[in-house]
Structure formats: structure tokens, C-alpha cells
Design an enzyme around this catalytic site. Structure first.
Site, PDB file in Angstrom:
ATOM      1  N   SER A   1       0.837  -1.204   0.000  1.00  0.00           N
ATOM      2  CA  SER A   1       0.000   0.000   0.000  1.00  0.00           C
ATOM      3  C   SER A   1       0.870   1.251   0.000  1.00  0.00           C
ATOM      4  CB  SER A   1      -0.883   0.008   1.254  1.00  0.00           C
ATOM      5  OG  SER A   1      -1.405   1.309   1.464  1.00  0.00           O
TER       6      SER A   1
ATOM      7  N   GLU B   1     -16.942   1.181  -0.496  1.00  0.00           N
ATOM      8  CA  GLU B   1     -17.220   0.199  -1.549  1.00  0.00           C
ATOM      9  C   GLU B   1     -16.281  -1.003  -1.500  1.00  0.00           C
ATOM     10  OE1 GLU B   1     -16.088   3.230  -1.832  1.00  0.00           O
ATOM     11  OE2 GLU B   1     -14.497   3.385  -3.331  1.00  0.00           O
TER      12      GLU B   1
ATOM     13  N   HIS C   1     -18.965   5.289   8.860  1.00  0.00           N
ATOM     14  CA  HIS C   1     -20.128   5.596   8.026  1.00  0.00           C
ATOM     15  C   HIS C   1     -20.937   4.309   7.955  1.00  0.00           C
ATOM     16  CE1 HIS C   1     -22.720   7.003   4.903  1.00  0.00           C
ATOM     17  NE2 HIS C   1     -22.102   6.399   3.910  1.00  0.00           N
TER      18      HIS C   1
HETATM   19  P1  NAD Z   1      -9.866   7.093   1.934  1.00  0.00           P
HETATM   20  O1  NAD Z   1     -10.184   6.731   0.529  1.00  0.00           O
HETATM   21  O2  NAD Z   1      -9.307   8.435   2.235  1.00  0.00           O
HETATM   22  O3  NAD Z   1      -8.839   6.045   2.552  1.00  0.00           O
HETATM   23  C1  NAD Z   1      -9.061   4.694   2.543  1.00  0.00           C
HETATM   24  C2  NAD Z   1      -7.781   3.953   2.855  1.00  0.00           C
HETATM   25  O4  NAD Z   1      -8.082   2.557   2.765  1.00  0.00           O
HETATM   26  C3  NAD Z   1      -6.648   4.178   1.867  1.00  0.00           C
HETATM   27  O5  NAD Z   1      -5.844   5.233   2.213  1.00  0.00           O
HETATM   28  C4  NAD Z   1      -5.910   2.881   1.978  1.00  0.00           C
HETATM   29  O6  NAD Z   1      -5.074   2.931   3.126  1.00  0.00           O
HETATM   30  C5  NAD Z   1      -6.986   1.871   2.226  1.00  0.00           C
HETATM   31  N1  NAD Z   1      -7.473   1.170   1.018  1.00  0.00           N
HETATM   32  C6  NAD Z   1      -7.928   1.720  -0.133  1.00  0.00           C
HETATM   33  N2  NAD Z   1      -8.326   0.776  -1.000  1.00  0.00           N
HETATM   34  C7  NAD Z   1      -8.123  -0.414  -0.387  1.00  0.00           C
HETATM   35  C8  NAD Z   1      -8.333  -1.755  -0.771  1.00  0.00           C
HETATM   36  N3  NAD Z   1      -8.846  -2.084  -1.977  1.00  0.00           N
HETATM   37  N4  NAD Z   1      -8.005  -2.716   0.132  1.00  0.00           N
HETATM   38  C9  NAD Z   1      -7.506  -2.409   1.332  1.00  0.00           C
HETATM   39  N5  NAD Z   1      -7.284  -1.136   1.749  1.00  0.00           N
HETATM   40  C10 NAD Z   1      -7.583  -0.168   0.898  1.00  0.00           C
HETATM   41  O7  NAD Z   1     -11.205   6.812   2.766  1.00  0.00           O
HETATM   42  P2  NAD Z   1     -11.870   7.730   3.895  1.00  0.00           P
HETATM   43  O8  NAD Z   1     -12.446   8.948   3.226  1.00  0.00           O
HETATM   44  O9  NAD Z   1     -10.953   7.882   5.044  1.00  0.00           O
HETATM   45  O10 NAD Z   1     -13.119   6.829   4.292  1.00  0.00           O
HETATM   46  C11 NAD Z   1     -13.026   5.778   5.232  1.00  0.00           C
HETATM   47  C12 NAD Z   1     -14.384   5.649   5.916  1.00  0.00           C
HETATM   48  O11 NAD Z   1     -14.665   6.851   6.636  1.00  0.00           O
HETATM   49  C13 NAD Z   1     -15.549   5.469   4.944  1.00  0.00           C
HETATM   50  O12 NAD Z   1     -16.491   4.633   5.561  1.00  0.00           O
HETATM   51  C14 NAD Z   1     -16.113   6.882   4.811  1.00  0.00           C
HETATM   52  O13 NAD Z   1     -17.487   6.919   4.425  1.00  0.00           O
HETATM   53  C15 NAD Z   1     -15.925   7.363   6.235  1.00  0.00           C
HETATM   54  N6  NAD Z   1     -15.903   8.821   6.417  1.00  0.00           N
HETATM   55  C16 NAD Z   1     -15.029   9.579   5.697  1.00  0.00           C
HETATM   56  C17 NAD Z   1     -14.958  10.948   5.926  1.00  0.00           C
HETATM   57  C18 NAD Z   1     -13.916  11.779   5.221  1.00  0.00           C
HETATM   58  O14 NAD Z   1     -13.537  12.813   5.734  1.00  0.00           O
HETATM   59  N7  NAD Z   1     -13.361  11.399   4.090  1.00  0.00           N
HETATM   60  C19 NAD Z   1     -15.824  11.553   6.848  1.00  0.00           C
HETATM   61  C20 NAD Z   1     -16.686  10.747   7.604  1.00  0.00           C
HETATM   62  C21 NAD Z   1     -16.714   9.372   7.382  1.00  0.00           C
HETATM   63 MG    MG Z   2     -20.514  10.779   3.495  1.00  0.00          MG
END
Ligand code: NAD
Ligand code: MG
Length: 333
Positions: free
Chosen positions: A52, A85, A109
Site C-alpha cells: 500500500s 465500496e 459511516h
Molecule cells: P480514503 O479513501 O481516504 O482512505 C481509505 C484507505 O483505505 C486508503 O488510504 C488505503 O489505506 C486503504 N485502502 C484503499 N483501497 C483499499 C483496498 N482495496 N483494500 C484495502 N485497503 C484499501 O477513505 P476515507 O475517506 O478515510 O473513508 C473511510 C471511511 O470513513 C468510509 O467509511 C467513509 O465513508 C468514512 N468517512 C469519511 C470521511 C472523510 O472525511 N473522508 C468523513 C466521515 C466518514
Molecule cells: Mg458521506
């Protein structure tokens, strides 16, 4: 809606002491949760895929990193901070086979759980700690001594104390300093999806583009249209966040206030409200979640084409030029 009074810090430390917490993913939320938990005295391991691009940044931040399945083994709390997803496939492959009996599985979420895309076994406890703000703010506010308000929810609770774990977790990432509000996976997922589609992301960006296009079509300079319809959004949004809509009106000119009151409802009229109800119905029936996971499974081609179409819009060119030439007009990063 119940606003939770955070427990005393000693109670909090006791609740999470000795429980290894695996934070899966090191993106927007993951980097903030993992560092805040560590700084709050918790035992944290970050779980990532081998190779990663986030492995090195997590190590440089001083965190212990393991491959996803290894991080899950021996962890009492597992926080799913992977893209919504991909959560179902990663859960089935790397999490479920290694999850301890009686473990607590957390989410930021509710989508995967609320719409049955990820179904944990009956002995798994599930909780929701959803910060109402981006990950960068979750980290920055924590470092400054504050936090971001969090929604708290409990799904399955065979242990009987999942709510305490959720509250302790939310406090450890700083949420308790800002406010914890109690809800359910379903309500959080549905309101969050509706909000981002109809108001915050989909609605707002289309409103901005429609205003820009109207002015440019009528012959006004694109720079003028950009500053008016896009740049000034934040100033009004900041006033609304601080004072409410009625309060915002006390901070704008009388002319702007009269124009707002006499014209706003013509823009957002019955047709827009009907479209919003339709969008909410698609969210609630699960049709949106099905559509999104099918798009992901199919390689996201339609999504990429739509993003390219919008990236080619003239508002992006004029905006890029103005932001580069007038960096002082932007707020600090
Ligand atoms: P992101 O896309 O920023 O990060 C996801 C991380 O998951 C990546 O950095 C990587 O480390 C890992 N990843 C990505 N693809 C992968 C795969 N195929 N297999 C394994 N690991 C993988 O995601 P995020 O925005 O931090 O979202 C994470 C959760 O938080 C989600 O449920 C989202 O709805 C929730 N959320 C996000 C925010 C936000 O500020 N972005 C706010 C509230 C809630
Ligand atoms: Mg949202």
C-alpha cells in the site's frame, strides 16, 4: 436526539486500556483516528494491504503497521476505515476469518452495514463513530486540544457494552470534546448519503455551475462569474455555520438580504424539492447503494467519464488561473 455526556477521562482510559485497536486503512479518516488513538494512550496497529502507498506515511507518523489480516488477529476493536465500496470484500477476505470472538467492529459511516453489504456474524459487536467532518480536521482539532462532533450508534451488541466502547472510542479521537450525538447505522447512512447528494456535494456544485453558466452566457467575464458564484460561497457558508440562516442575514447587506428573501425560493422551488424526495427514496430503498456497488464492481467507467466532463468545464480553467494568480484570496490550507 440524545446528546451524550462524555465519561470522565479515567473511565474512558479504563474502557479501552489493554484492548488492541486495529485501524484498517490510512486515508482521510484512518490517519486521523490512528494518531489520535495513539496520542490518547491506546494500543493501536494500522492494517494495510501489502505494498500500500500508505504504508510508509503511517510508519513515518510513528505507527506500527501490519498487513490487514495480521492486524485483525489479536485486536479486540477493529475500525473499518477503508473506502465504503471495498469494505465488503476486505471484510470477507481478511477480517471475518481472523476476527476474535466477541470483538468490536467499528465504522465511520453506516453504508455497508445499513444496506446489508457486509453482514458480520452474530457474535460480533458493531458500532458507529462517524465524525461530522473531514479527517484532516479530526486530526488538527485533536492536536489543538479540541475535536469534531461525532455521531454514535450501536448495531449488534452481544457483549452488552458496545455503546460504552463506542463512546470511549469517540472520546479517544477527540469527539467527546466537541459533542457526541446518538443515532443508528440506518439514520446516519441515509442522512449522510442524502446530504452529500442533494445538498453538500451534488446540489451545491450544480448550483454553483448553473449560476456561473447563467452569467457567462449573458456575456459577463468568467472571472467575475467565478468570484461571485464559487469563491464567495465559503464566506456565506461560514456565516451560516456560525449564526444559522436567519443570523447570516444580519451579516449581509440589506440589499443582499432582500434579494435572498424575495428570490431564493424561485431557484429552489417545487421541482427541486420533488427531486430531493426522489433522491431520498432511492437512498432509503437501497437502490443507490446497489447502483454504487455495481459501478465499483464494473470498474467505475461511468463515474470517471462524468468526472472528466466536469473537470473540462470552463469554471475549472478560470478557477485554476485565478487561484494561481491571487493565492491571497484563499483561506490557509
Ligand atoms: P480514503 O479513501 O481516504 O482512505 C481509505 C484507505 O483505505 C486508503 O488510504 C488505503 O489505506 C486503504 N485502502 C484503499 N483501497 C483499499 C483496498 N482495496 N483494500 C484495502 N485497503 C484499501 O477513505 P476515507 O475517506 O478515510 O473513508 C473511510 C471511511 O470513513 C468510509 O467509511 C467513509 O465513508 C468514512 N468517512 C469519511 C470521511 C472523510 O472525511 N473522508 C468523513 C466521515 C466518514
Ligand atoms: Mg458521506
Amino acid at each position: 436526539m440524545n446528546i451524550i455526556r462524555p465519561p470522565e477521562p479515567e473511565q474512558l482510559a479504563l474502557r479501552l486500556r489493554g484492548l488492541r485497536i486495529a485501524v484498517l486503512g490510512y486515508g482521510a479518516q484512518g490517519h486521523a483516528h490512528a494518531q489520535n488513538l495513539r496520542d490518547a494512550g491506546c494500543d493501536v496497529v494500522v492494517g494495510l494491504r501489502r505494498g500500500s502507498p500508505r504504508w510508509e506515511p503511517a510508519c513515518l507518523d510513528g505507527l506500527h503497521v501490519e498487513e490487514t489480516a495480521a492486524a485483525v488477529s489479536g485486536s479486540r476493536v477493529v475500525m473499518m476505515l477503508l473506502p465504503d465500496e471495498v469494505q465488503p470484500e476486505v471484510y470477507a477476505r481478511d477480517v471475518a476469518p481472523r476476527l476474535e470472538a466477541g470483538a468490536y467492529l467499528g465504522f465511520a459511516h453506516g453504508l455497508a452495514i445499513a444496506f446489508g453489504k457486509l453482514v458480520p456474524g452474530p457474535r460480533v459487536n458493531t458500532f458507529l463513530v462517524a465524525p461530522k467532518g473531514p479527517g484532516t480536521l479530526v486530526r488538527r482539532r485533536f492536536v489543538e486540544g479540541g475535536g469534531v462532533p461525532c455521531l454514535i450508534g450501536v448495531g449488534q451488541d452481544p457483549a452488552g457494552d458496545t455503546r460504552d466502547v463506542a463512546v470511549a472510542y469517540a472520546c479517544a479521537i477527540g469527539g467527546g470534546r466537541a459533542g457526541l450525538l446518538e443515532t443508528t447505522f440506518r439514520d446516519e447512512a441515509e442522512t449522510d448519503l442524502f446530504g452529500e447528494q442533494a445538498v453538500l456535494c451534488g446540489g451545491l456544485s450544480e448550483l454553483i455551475r448553473a449560476g456561473f453558466e447563467t452569467l457567462v452566457e449573458a456575456g459577463y467575464a468568467p472571472e467575475l462569474a467565478y468570484l461571485e458564484c464559487l469563491h464567495e460561497c465559503k464566506q456565506v457558508a461560514d456565516l451560516i455555520q456560525r449564526h444559522g440562516i436567519a443570523g447570516m442575514r444580519q451579516h449581509i447587506s440589506h440589499t443582499a438580504c432582500y434579494g435572498d428573501l424575495s428570490r431564493g425560493r424561485r431557484v429552489i422551488g417545487p421541482a427541486v424539492r420533488a427531486a430531493m424526495r426522489e433522491i431520498l427514496a432511492e437512498v432509503r430503498s437501497g437502490a443507490f447503494a446497489d447502483e454504487w456497488l455495481a459501478e465499483h464492481a464494473g470498474g467505475c467507467e461511468r463515474m470517471r467519464a462524468a468526472a472528466q466532463r466536469d473537470a473540462d468545464h470552463p469554471i475549472e480553467q478560470v478557477g485554476a488561473r485565478l487561484r494561481a494568480e491571487l493565492p491571497m484570496m484563499l483561506p490557509p490550507a
